[in-house]
Design a protein around this motif. Structure first.
Motif, short mmCIF file in Angstrom:
data_model
loop_
_atom_site.label_atom_id
_atom_site.label_comp_id
_atom_site.label_asym_id
_atom_site.label_seq_id
_atom_site.Cartn_x
_atom_site.Cartn_y
_atom_site.Cartn_z
N SER A 2 0.84 -1.19 0.00
CA SER A 2 0.00 0.00 0.00
C SER A 2 0.88 1.25 0.00
O SER A 2 1.95 1.25 0.59
CB SER A 2 -0.88 -0.04 1.24
N TYR A 6 0.27 0.99 6.56
CA TYR A 6 -0.74 0.20 7.27
C TYR A 6 -0.76 0.69 8.72
O TYR A 6 0.20 1.30 9.19
CB TYR A 6 -0.38 -1.29 7.22
N ARG A 25 -8.18 -6.66 12.87
CA ARG A 25 -9.25 -6.39 11.90
C ARG A 25 -10.57 -6.13 12.65
O ARG A 25 -11.33 -5.23 12.29
CB ARG A 25 -9.39 -7.61 10.98
N LYS A 29 -8.75 -1.95 12.25
CA LYS A 29 -7.47 -1.37 11.84
C LYS A 29 -7.10 -1.86 10.45
O LYS A 29 -7.47 -2.96 10.05
CB LYS A 29 -6.36 -1.76 12.84
N LYS A 30 -6.35 -1.03 9.76
CA LYS A 30 -5.86 -1.41 8.43
C LYS A 30 -4.64 -2.31 8.65
O LYS A 30 -3.59 -1.84 9.10
CB LYS A 30 -5.48 -0.17 7.64
#
Ligand code: FAD
Length: 308
Positions: A2, A6, A25, A29-30
């Motif tokens: 990404s 994150y 998760r 949260k990412k």
């Protein structure tokens, strides 16, 4: 990978890492999980697990399937990557992998135990000719002679990369049927490393059971990366990552769970610690955000936090 960092990166896809990722998760949260092999590959070897709560004597394979099914159901992002190092940056951590970096605001280390002891002399020469990551360390061996010890076939790509820049590479595959390589690679199949010898400053030789190799460096491509190598200044006691009750390490923003934190090496403990680590990491991030909103400096942290 990404472009934005994150929030939580989990290293290791065993019971501890999977539990950590699921709980991160759940806390919305990412999260990304990085695992060098298949998810739960170690647990799959267990013939029968008699002491996991709620299931009567499943095989390791069955229990692994349940864990990975739940993980997939949560649609958590994961990548087959070997993390070679964790580097603190401004407000984030850079996780070095083969072709670049992942960036995350908090990290959960759940790398299990490699089961490999250090070779005699290895610890004395880390960074002085002993290396674990070709991407990170190959440049210092340009035009020189190196030995590579490969614990699995994955090391072959590293051997090829080194052959392009080193004068000579001696390869010791610790598995059967290694591939062929170019002219400047000598393969010593079936030989085991015995000790690392140096002159006090640098590595000068790799000793095998019946042979001595004069080399400028030794790459040890292990399946995992010893915790003490993964991140500098990470506190390790008796070979295990030191954690408090909340699974926090001595480095703010870095948590650890599972076998890598010490005995007992058990699935239920790993899963439980993964949960605690995720909840602690989520609280850590929430506190940082609250502080940021109030314009105050982050608690216990010496890094500057950049909000993304
Ligand atoms: C034969 C056998 C029988 C067992 N029987 C039992 C039993 O009956 N009961 C019980 O409770 N436990 C049992 N266990 C132990 C159990 O498997 C472990 O305690 C458990 O798997 C620990 O989980 P973990 O997530 O901490 O570590 P692991 O399961 O070891 O997972 C760690 C993961 O991290 C990955 N990794 C390591 N380094 C890196 C890196 N640098 N980058 C990316 N990924 C990395 C590894 O590939 C690995 O998948 C058994 C184990 C074996 C092998």
């Amino acid at each position: 990978m990404s472009e934005k960092p994150y929030e939580i990166a989990v290293i290791g896809g065993g019971p501890a890492g999977i539990s950590a990722a699921i709980n991160a998760r759940v806390r919305n949260k990412k999260v990304v999980l990085l695992e060098l092999e298949d998810l739960c590959h170690k647990l799959r070897h267990a013939p029968q697990i008699d002491n996991y709560l709620g299931l009567i004597s499943p095989s390791g394979q069955e229990l692994s399937e349940r864990f990975t099914e739940q993980f997939r159901h949560m649609a958590i992002e994961w990548h087959k990557e070997r993390v070679a190092g964790i580097f603190p940056q401004e407000g984030t951590f850079a996780l070095q992998v083969k072709d670049g970096f992942y960036s995350s605001r908090a990290v959960i280390i759940a790398v299990g135990i490699s089961g490999e002891d250090y070779l005699p002399g290895e610890e004395d020469y880390i960074g002085k000719g002993i290396a674990y990551c070709v991407t990170c360390d190959s440049r210092q061996f340009k035009g020189k002679e190196v030995a590579v010890v490969g614990h699995s076939r994955e090391a072959e790509e590293d051997v090829r990369a080194l052959a392009e820049i080193c004068r000579r590479v001696v390869y010791l595959p610790l598995y059967d049927h290694p591939s062929g390589f170019g002219e400047n690679v000598e393969v010593l199949a079936g030989k085991k490393p015995k000790a690392i010898i140096g002159d006090g400053q640098r590595v000068t030789r790799l000793e095998l059971e019946d042979q001595k190799l004069d080399v400028d460096g030794v790459f040890l491509i292990k399946e995992g990366v010893p915790a003490s190598i993964l991140m500098s200044k990470l506190e390790v006691k008796h070979g295990a990552i030191a954690v408090d009750n909340g699974m926090a390490t001595n480095i703010p923003g870095v948590f650890a769970a599972g076998d890598c934190t010490g005995e007992p090496h058990q699935t239920l403990k790993a899963a439980g610690q993964g949960e605690i680590a995720a909840l602690s990491a989520a609280s850590y991030l929430d506190q940082l955000d609250q502080r940021l909103q109030k314009g105050k400096q982050a608690p216990q942290s010496t890094v500057t936090i950049t909000r993304h």
